[in-house]
Design an enzyme around this catalytic site. Sequence first.
Site, PDB file in Angstrom:
ATOM      1  N   GLY A 211      32.184  37.159  31.868  1.00  0.00           N
ATOM      2  CA  GLY A 211      31.451  38.374  31.914  1.00  0.00           C
ATOM      3  C   GLY A 211      32.563  39.698  31.837  1.00  0.00           C
ATOM      4  O   GLY A 211      33.558  39.476  31.223  1.00  0.00           O
TER       5      GLY A 211
ATOM      6  N   ARG B 141      26.103  42.856  41.551  1.00  0.00           N
ATOM      7  CA  ARG B 141      24.891  43.615  42.329  1.00  0.00           C
ATOM      8  C   ARG B 141      24.581  44.739  41.270  1.00  0.00           C
ATOM      9  O   ARG B 141      25.436  45.279  40.582  1.00  0.00           O
ATOM     10  CB  ARG B 141      25.248  43.993  43.839  1.00  0.00           C
ATOM     11  CG  ARG B 141      26.357  44.947  43.971  1.00  0.00           C
ATOM     12  CD  ARG B 141      26.487  45.503  45.324  1.00  0.00           C
ATOM     13  NE  ARG B 141      27.750  45.690  45.630  1.00  0.00           N
ATOM     14  CZ  ARG B 141      28.127  46.833  46.564  1.00  0.00           C
ATOM     15  NH1 ARG B 141      27.073  47.112  47.508  1.00  0.00           N
ATOM     16  NH2 ARG B 141      29.359  47.122  46.970  1.00  0.00           N
TER      17      ARG B 141
ATOM     18  N   HIS C 130      35.129  41.169  52.770  1.00  0.00           N
ATOM     19  CA  HIS C 130      34.961  42.121  51.699  1.00  0.00           C
ATOM     20  C   HIS C 130      33.512  42.486  51.933  1.00  0.00           C
ATOM     21  O   HIS C 130      32.650  42.119  50.844  1.00  0.00           O
ATOM     22  CB  HIS C 130      35.398  41.229  50.377  1.00  0.00           C
ATOM     23  CG  HIS C 130      35.235  42.144  49.201  1.00  0.00           C
ATOM     24  ND1 HIS C 130      35.949  43.343  48.865  1.00  0.00           N
ATOM     25  CD2 HIS C 130      34.393  42.176  48.134  1.00  0.00           C
ATOM     26  CE1 HIS C 130      35.544  43.918  47.840  1.00  0.00           C
ATOM     27  NE2 HIS C 130      34.759  43.432  47.340  1.00  0.00           N
TER      28      HIS C 130
ATOM     29  N   ILE D 228      34.485  40.958  34.391  1.00  0.00           N
ATOM     30  CA  ILE D 228      35.714  40.692  34.867  1.00  0.00           C
ATOM     31  C   ILE D 228      36.422  39.595  34.024  1.00  0.00           C
ATOM     32  O   ILE D 228      37.447  39.534  33.677  1.00  0.00           O
ATOM     33  CB  ILE D 228      35.505  40.096  36.579  1.00  0.00           C
ATOM     34  CG1 ILE D 228      35.042  41.298  36.961  1.00  0.00           C
ATOM     35  CG2 ILE D 228      37.034  40.011  37.057  1.00  0.00           C
ATOM     36  CD1 ILE D 228      34.553  40.896  38.398  1.00  0.00           C
TER      37      ILE D 228
HETATM   38  N1  LIG Z   1      35.887  39.802  44.987  1.00  0.00           N
HETATM   39  C1  LIG Z   1      35.794  41.367  44.308  1.00  0.00           C
HETATM   40  O1  LIG Z   1      36.568  42.071  45.034  1.00  0.00           O
HETATM   41  C2  LIG Z   1      34.739  41.524  43.476  1.00  0.00           C
HETATM   42  C3  LIG Z   1      33.755  40.585  43.045  1.00  0.00           C
HETATM   43  N2  LIG Z   1      32.884  40.975  42.122  1.00  0.00           N
HETATM   44  C4  LIG Z   1      31.877  39.919  41.848  1.00  0.00           C
HETATM   45  O2  LIG Z   1      32.357  38.857  40.852  1.00  0.00           O
HETATM   46  C5  LIG Z   1      31.248  38.579  40.174  1.00  0.00           C
HETATM   47  C6  LIG Z   1      31.429  38.679  38.564  1.00  0.00           C
HETATM   48  O3  LIG Z   1      31.153  40.071  38.446  1.00  0.00           O
HETATM   49  P1  LIG Z   1      31.014  40.553  36.538  1.00  0.00           P
HETATM   50  O4  LIG Z   1      32.224  39.820  35.959  1.00  0.00           O
HETATM   51  O5  LIG Z   1      31.217  41.887  36.428  1.00  0.00           O
HETATM   52  O6  LIG Z   1      29.559  39.961  36.322  1.00  0.00           O
HETATM   53  P2  LIG Z   1      29.229  39.597  34.855  1.00  0.00           P
HETATM   54  O7  LIG Z   1      27.548  39.461  35.111  1.00  0.00           O
HETATM   55  O8  LIG Z   1      29.717  40.375  33.891  1.00  0.00           O
HETATM   56  O9  LIG Z   1      29.761  38.022  34.812  1.00  0.00           O
HETATM   57  C7  LIG Z   1      29.154  36.941  35.276  1.00  0.00           C
HETATM   58  C8  LIG Z   1      29.343  35.649  34.349  1.00  0.00           C
HETATM   59  O10 LIG Z   1      28.927  34.682  35.107  1.00  0.00           O
HETATM   60  C9  LIG Z   1      28.485  33.486  34.117  1.00  0.00           C
HETATM   61  N3  LIG Z   1      27.820  32.549  34.801  1.00  0.00           N
HETATM   62  C10 LIG Z   1      26.718  32.454  35.490  1.00  0.00           C
HETATM   63  N4  LIG Z   1      26.457  31.414  36.085  1.00  0.00           N
HETATM   64  C11 LIG Z   1      27.317  30.659  35.437  1.00  0.00           C
HETATM   65  C12 LIG Z   1      27.754  29.229  35.800  1.00  0.00           C
HETATM   66  N5  LIG Z   1      27.224  28.412  36.617  1.00  0.00           N
HETATM   67  N6  LIG Z   1      28.956  28.764  35.355  1.00  0.00           N
HETATM   68  C13 LIG Z   1      30.003  29.446  34.416  1.00  0.00           C
HETATM   69  N7  LIG Z   1      29.484  30.881  34.259  1.00  0.00           N
HETATM   70  C14 LIG Z   1      28.407  31.433  34.904  1.00  0.00           C
HETATM   71  C15 LIG Z   1      27.578  34.690  33.416  1.00  0.00           C
HETATM   72  O11 LIG Z   1      26.934  33.940  32.139  1.00  0.00           O
HETATM   73  C16 LIG Z   1      28.112  35.969  33.176  1.00  0.00           C
HETATM   74  O12 LIG Z   1      28.832  35.938  31.953  1.00  0.00           O
HETATM   75  C17 LIG Z   1      30.113  38.943  40.665  1.00  0.00           C
HETATM   76  O13 LIG Z   1      29.562  38.127  41.583  1.00  0.00           O
HETATM   77  C18 LIG Z   1      30.530  40.378  41.701  1.00  0.00           C
HETATM   78  O14 LIG Z   1      29.966  40.762  42.562  1.00  0.00           O
HETATM   79  C19 LIG Z   1      32.793  42.064  41.434  1.00  0.00           C
HETATM   80  C20 LIG Z   1      34.094  42.838  41.760  1.00  0.00           C
HETATM   81  C21 LIG Z   1      34.979  42.585  42.758  1.00  0.00           C
HETATM   82  O1  LIG Z   2      30.834  46.168  44.879  1.00  0.00           O
HETATM   83  C1  LIG Z   2      30.722  45.340  44.387  1.00  0.00           C
HETATM   84  O2  LIG Z   2      29.551  44.699  44.252  1.00  0.00           O
HETATM   85  C2  LIG Z   2      31.680  44.571  43.695  1.00  0.00           C
HETATM   86  C3  LIG Z   2      32.827  44.419  44.513  1.00  0.00           C
HETATM   87  O3  LIG Z   2      32.846  43.598  45.519  1.00  0.00           O
HETATM   88  C4  LIG Z   2      33.635  45.745  44.646  1.00  0.00           C
HETATM   89  O4  LIG Z   2      33.925  46.199  43.415  1.00  0.00           O
HETATM   90  O5  LIG Z   2      34.339  45.847  45.456  1.00  0.00           O
END
Ligand SMILES: NC(=O)C1=CN([C@@H]2O[C@H](COP(=O)(O)OP(=O)(O)OC[C@H]3O[C@@H](n4cnc5c(N)ncnc54)[C@H](O)[C@@H]3O)[C@@H](O)[C@H]2O)C=CC1
Ligand SMILES: O=C([O-])CC(=O)C(=O)O
Length: 320
Positions: free
Chosen positions: A12, A83, A176, A14
């Site tokens: 997706g 989210r 986090h 990220i």
């Molecule tokens: N730890 C951190 O600091 C941060 C965490 N996040 C989290 O990272 C995650 C991803 O964010 P984005 O890339 O923006 O979301 P996104 O929705 O753009 O990408 C997620 C991807 O996961 C895929 N997916 C869903 N189920 C799957 C499975 N079983 N196997 C393989 N792929 C699967 C979807 O098809 C989608 O392409 C979210 O949970 C978000 O909250 C986001 C920003 C910071």
């Molecule tokens: O806020 C969110 O849902 C995604 C995240 O963890 C961040 O950007 O720190």
Amino acid sequence: MARPKIALIGAGQIGGTLAHLAAIKELGDVVLFDITDGVPQGKALDIAESGPVEGFDVSLKGTGDYADIAGADVCIVTAGVPRKPGMSRDDLLGINLKVMKAVGEGIRDNAPDAFVICITNPLDAMVWALREFSGLPHEKVVGMAGVLDSARFRHFLAEEFNVSMRDVTAFVLGGHGDTMVPLVRYSTVGGIPLPDLVDMGWTSQESMDAIVQRTRDGGAEIVGLLKTGSAFYAPATSAIEMAEAYLKDQKRLLPAAAYVDGALGLNGMYVGVPTIIGAGGIERIVDIKLNRDEQAMFDKSVEAVNGLVEACKGIDSTLA
Ligand SMILES: NC(=O)C1=CN([C@@H]2O[C@H](COP(=O)(O)OP(=O)(O)OC[C@H]3O[C@@H](n4cnc5c(N)ncnc54)[C@H](O)[C@@H]3O)[C@@H](O)[C@H]2O)C=CC1
Ligand SMILES: O=C([O-])CC(=O)C(=O)O
């Protein structure tokens, strides 16, 4: 020597950014995995087609088949759901826990020697669950959050002091979520701790308090602006820094959601702490000393993480 192999689980926002950064930095050959057919293949091809212009020599492959991640040196997991405005990260727990089960088993069966960096939210509970489902050694499974939260803190501080962000260090520990702990006393400009800068009159306590709160709300601020998802550029950059530390045995001291058993008074849980990342994965947890106020904030954060882990066990009995 063969190039390292980097598997990105989730293609997706990220995942695509990770693939682009890994290619530009020539960290290794990239496999982009997703369950949405066409998306990983399309992104891999698009980035590969930038190679002749950018001048990188790595291969990129998009796939929906776990067999293609075989032998990966690093797996970065973003699979799941982000989210939207009005939601907390914790609201993602039920749906993303199921995703961690599928991904953990996929890594266990195909890339058991990889260093695994989880990004999926709610981060501390998801990295714990991913480790449980995969069965990999604790020191090879880690969550990315502290590098991102500290980068946000550093950015806001550099703006406040009107100095280069290269001269700003910052540390954010804990879970986090809303209870994360930006450590003011261990954050510096040119080595001068923030409380000393307040004493010098360079900034005010009110400004520091506002920056700490803005850091805690950093993810929500971006969600509120984007409206359709959450931050992806800074999260991807932060995870790449961790992957690079492992692949190049850099022994970086980075905050990460690591398994802590003994240090900081914790008995076997995942939470954001200072770590050393090198070829052994998480090579050390830095047993930082906290004062009474910092400890109280950290304890509250630990409690919040433990609550989410208990919720995971309530949803999936194999975790209990
Ligand atoms: N730890 C951190 O600091 C941060 C965490 N996040 C989290 O990272 C995650 C991803 O964010 P984005 O890339 O923006 O979301 P996104 O929705 O753009 O990408 C997620 C991807 O996961 C895929 N997916 C869903 N189920 C799957 C499975 N079983 N196997 C393989 N792929 C699967 C979807 O098809 C989608 O392409 C979210 O949970 C978000 O909250 C986001 C920003 C910071
Ligand atoms: O806020 C969110 O849902 C995604 C995240 O963890 C961040 O950007 O720190």
